[in-house]
Design a protein around this motif. Structure first.
Motif, PDB file in Angstrom:
ATOM      1  N   TRP A  99       0.841  -1.203   0.000  1.00 55.31           N
ATOM      2  CA  TRP A  99       0.000   0.000   0.000  1.00 55.31           C
ATOM      3  C   TRP A  99       0.877   1.255   0.000  1.00 55.31           C
ATOM      4  O   TRP A  99       0.712   2.158  -0.833  1.00 55.31           O
ATOM      5  N   ASP A 137      -7.380  10.153  -3.751  1.00 57.10           N
ATOM      6  CA  ASP A 137      -7.254   9.167  -4.830  1.00 57.10           C
ATOM      7  C   ASP A 137      -6.013   8.297  -4.653  1.00 57.10           C
ATOM      8  O   ASP A 137      -6.045   7.096  -4.945  1.00 57.10           O
ATOM      9  N   GLU A 139      -4.738   7.400  -1.855  1.00 52.51           N
ATOM     10  CA  GLU A 139      -5.052   6.447  -0.792  1.00 52.51           C
ATOM     11  C   GLU A 139      -5.915   5.302  -1.317  1.00 52.51           C
ATOM     12  O   GLU A 139      -5.688   4.131  -0.977  1.00 52.51           O
ATOM     13  N   LYS A 140      -6.893   5.606  -2.164  1.00 57.68           N
ATOM     14  CA  LYS A 140      -7.777   4.558  -2.693  1.00 57.68           C
ATOM     15  C   LYS A 140      -7.015   3.623  -3.643  1.00 57.68           C
ATOM     16  O   LYS A 140      -7.256   2.412  -3.661  1.00 57.68           O
ATOM     17  N   TRP A 143      -5.118   1.318  -1.544  1.00 53.46           N
ATOM     18  CA  TRP A 143      -6.012   0.330  -0.931  1.00 53.46           C
ATOM     19  C   TRP A 143      -6.213  -0.862  -1.867  1.00 53.46           C
ATOM     20  O   TRP A 143      -6.131  -2.022  -1.441  1.00 53.46           O
ATOM     21  N   ARG A 202     -17.702  11.138  -5.183  1.00 50.97           N
ATOM     22  CA  ARG A 202     -16.363  11.688  -5.386  1.00 50.97           C
ATOM     23  C   ARG A 202     -16.406  12.946  -6.250  1.00 50.97           C
ATOM     24  O   ARG A 202     -15.661  13.889  -6.026  1.00 50.97           O
ATOM     25  N   ALA A 312     -12.842  -2.079  -3.197  1.00 45.82           N
ATOM     26  CA  ALA A 312     -11.572  -1.406  -3.475  1.00 45.82           C
ATOM     27  C   ALA A 312     -11.442  -1.077  -4.952  1.00 45.82           C
ATOM     28  O   ALA A 312     -10.998   0.019  -5.320  1.00 45.82           O
ATOM     29  N   PHE A 315     -13.824   1.782  -6.045  1.00 40.63           N
ATOM     30  CA  PHE A 315     -13.358   3.090  -5.588  1.00 40.63           C
ATOM     31  C   PHE A 315     -12.061   3.502  -6.282  1.00 40.63           C
ATOM     32  O   PHE A 315     -11.858   4.684  -6.577  1.00 40.63           O
ATOM     33  N   SER A 316     -11.174   2.523  -6.519  1.00 40.77           N
ATOM     34  CA  SER A 316      -9.859   2.877  -7.055  1.00 40.77           C
ATOM     35  C   SER A 316      -9.881   3.088  -8.564  1.00 40.77           C
ATOM     36  O   SER A 316      -9.032   3.813  -9.089  1.00 40.77           O
ATOM     37  N   SER A 319     -10.471   6.633  -9.341  1.00 40.13           N
ATOM     38  CA  SER A 319      -9.310   7.358  -8.804  1.00 40.13           C
ATOM     39  C   SER A 319      -8.107   7.175  -9.712  1.00 40.13           C
ATOM     40  O   SER A 319      -7.369   8.129 -10.000  1.00 40.13           O
TER      41      SER A 319
END
Length: 602
Positions: A99, A137, A139-140, A143, A202, A312, A315-316, A319
């Motif tokens: 990560w 973004d 951080e995602k 993740w 977002r 994950a 969301f990613s 991002s």
């Protein structure tokens, strides 16, 4: 790659064709870390999966009154407990390392892109979006990279367990093997609406962040006009929209989580009911039933990993798409082998096709623009700081070479732009003037040309050892110990020391008095003799010392000539440099029936 090895010597060249491709590129560049995490994930999941087998062995040993088998089951439980603890610890360590290193790689890529594009970045991408990409973004994305290896380990272990159940107890194993894929796939129809709601959240959060950034940037002006409450209400409204979108998104994810609880529960009920019937008929033993029940209980764990990886990724993916969009911005650069040849050709006249501005080689050209913001944007363009695709404006040419088509470091070496609000870093005056330069201009010559006599005297009095050497005196952060005019002249001296082929100065004397301004103008003209200098200013003292003046109106060259000639012949120019109102020159033009002269051709 370990955390102690950060930052990367080279974060690499990312695949920015799409968000998923960017995520794949990140994972491929962390193959070693992903494999280590996968190994420890299999150790942890496999150890947990074997617990029901050890428990079943113990139950069967008690039923059969076998002390040796019971001892063996106890030893196996201890071994599995140790492996579970070790695997869980190392899995957490390696996954978090993945990560952090992935986030660090993305942040380095964004920092490199920011340095490459300079001020053009915020003209291409909204400031709020840049903030969102570099914080939330990143951080995602990290993740997803962290969850990926845990998901693969859980999927692998689940597959092995299902196959083992089919071999160990075919009747119950068939029920489990059929039920697990159905549970894993049951949430797929719910993912698109959940992703859509998350994207809406977002997007609204990005707009709210941009609004907050704009409000903070203009807070002083807002206070001056009493507009704080208006912008506060706008931000409050935007934040409430974010809250409502977050609640709608959370409801969908709560539904997905509920499905992941209900379906495994139904599978467990079915297995226990069917297993009880088989045990009553004598087709399986009690120990086997306990083992299968324990395995089904274990399968709840990998199903949670399926839910997490789905969240994950949903969301990613957007991002990563936004990060790829920023990282895809680029300058059209010539091949590396041609850099030296291009750098050698970066001499001659500086010409902007968009405005018609021409700064002749070796001359001091003053540029008058009525709008200070437009002047700042034009100064950036002259430095080749506009990124590829920024509007439809063609590139600025230096000696016939397009600045947008050469590497940024080459362009910045040839053309140095000093904006109207330059920053002084903390350190001694010697450190301040220790910048990359041609070596033709000494620090003393630059300080003299910038008329820093009083600055040197002030620094000499504050010398730390009483030697009176101003070069050894430390300047505080952002030069707060100096006046605005002193800071401005020191930054001018720093620019003069670099001795670039072309020096662009945006309002270099706005904070000094008229007497000092005249001396600075004379000093710059003398020191830069034979070099191309462009000064954005409306000060008559600077304009009078220029070889020629270029007057821009509405984004194009309106007049070119000497300052005195333009004052006499061009009422609009006279109004700008003498601070007259717009009505006065327009009225004079109407009464005289004359149009504005363009002067000599640019």
């Amino acid at each position: 790659m370990q955390i102690r090895d950060l930052p990367y010597a080279d974060p690499g060249r990312p695949d920015v064709r799409s968000g998923p491709r960017f995520l794949y590129w990140l994972g491929r560049n962390q193959l070693g870390g992903q494999l280590r995490s996968l190994f420890w994930g299999v150790v942890h999941s496999g150890s947990v999966a074997l617990f029901p087998l050890a428990v079943g062995m113990g139950v069967a040993a008690v039923v059969d009154r076998s002390g040796a088998r019971l001892a063996a089951a106890g030893g196996l439980l201890l071994l599995l407990g140790a492996l579970t603890a070790l695997g869980d610890t190392m899995l957490h360590r390696t996954a978090v390392t993945n990560w952090i290193t992935a986030a660090a790689r993305v942040q380095q890529l964004l920092a490199r892109k920011t340095a490459e594009l300079g001020s053009a970045l915020t003209r291409r991408v909204a400031a709020g979006e840049v903030v969102a990409v570099s914080t939330g973004d990143v951080e995602k994305i990290g993740w997803f990279v962290e969850a990926l290896s845990r998901f693969v380990a859980a999927a692998f272990t689940t597959l092995v367990v299902c196959v083992a159940l089919l071999v160990y107890q075919p009747a119950l194993g068939a029920v489990v093997a059929a039920g697990v894929p159905l549970m894993a796939l049951a949430v797929l129809p719910l993912l698109p609406p959940a992703t859509k709601r998350a994207d809406e959240q977002r997007e609204k959060a990005g707009r709210a962040t941009e609004l907050a950034s704009d409000t903070v940037a203009g807070l002083r002006v807002l206070r001056g006009i009493g507009g704080e409450e208006l912008f506060l209400s706008r931000y409050r409204s935007a934040s409430q929209e974010v809250r409502r979108a977050a609640v709608r998104s959370a409801r969908m994810w709560a539904l997905i989580a509920a499905v992941q609880v209900v379906l495994p529960g139904l599978l467990m009920i079915a297995v226990v009911w069917y297993g009880a019937l088989l045990a009553r008929d004598g087709r399986i033993g009690v120990g086997e039933l306990v083992t299968v029940y324990g395995v089904v209980t274990f399968l709840l764990f990998p199903l949670r990993q399926f839910e997490e990886i789905a969240m994950a990724y949903s969301f990613s993916r957007p991002s990563a798409q936004r990060a790829a969009k920023v990282l895809a911005l680029r300058r059209t650069a010539v091949p590396a082998d041609d850099v030296e040849a291009v750098a050698g050709d970066l001499k001659g006249d500086l010409y902007d096709p968009a405005t018609g501005l021409l700064a002749r080689s070796g001359e001091l050209t003053a540029v008058v623009v009525g709008d200070p913001d437009a002047a700042g944007r034009l100064a950036d363009r002259l430095g080749g700081h506009a990124a590829e695709g920024a509007g439809d404006s063609p590139s600025v040419l230096l000696g016939g070479v397009a600045l947008d088509e050469v590497p940024l470091d080459v362009a910045r070496t040839a053309v140095l732009v000093q904006d109207k609000d330059p920053v002084l870093l903390s350190g001694t005056l010697t450190e301040l003037l220790d910048v990359p330069s041609s070596g033709a201009v000494t620090a003393d010559a630059a300080l003299t040309a910038a008329r820093c006599d009083d600055v040197l005297a002030s620094l000499a009095q504050a010398s730390p050892d009483g030697s009176g050497d101003p070069l050894r005196t430390r300047i505080t952060e952002r030069g707060r110990s100096l006046s605005g005019g002193q800071r401005q002249r020191l930054t001018l001296a720093r620019s003069l020391v670099t001795d670039p082929e072309v020096l662009v100065l945006d309002e270099p004397t706005s904070a000094v008095d008229s007497h000092t301004e005249a001396r600075v103008a004379d000093g710059v003209r003398a020191l830069r003799a034979g070099r191309t200098t462009v000064v954005f200013s409306s000060s008559p003292l600077l304009l009078d010392r220029a070889d020629r003046v270029v007057f821009l109106r509405e984004g194009t060259v309106a007049a070119v000539g000497a300052h005195e000639d333009l004052v006499r012949s061009n009422p609009v120019y006279r109004a700008v440099v003498t601070r007259q109102t717009d009505e006065e020159p327009d009225k004079e033009l109407v009464e005289s029936g004359k149009s504005e002269p363009i002067g000599e051709s640019a």
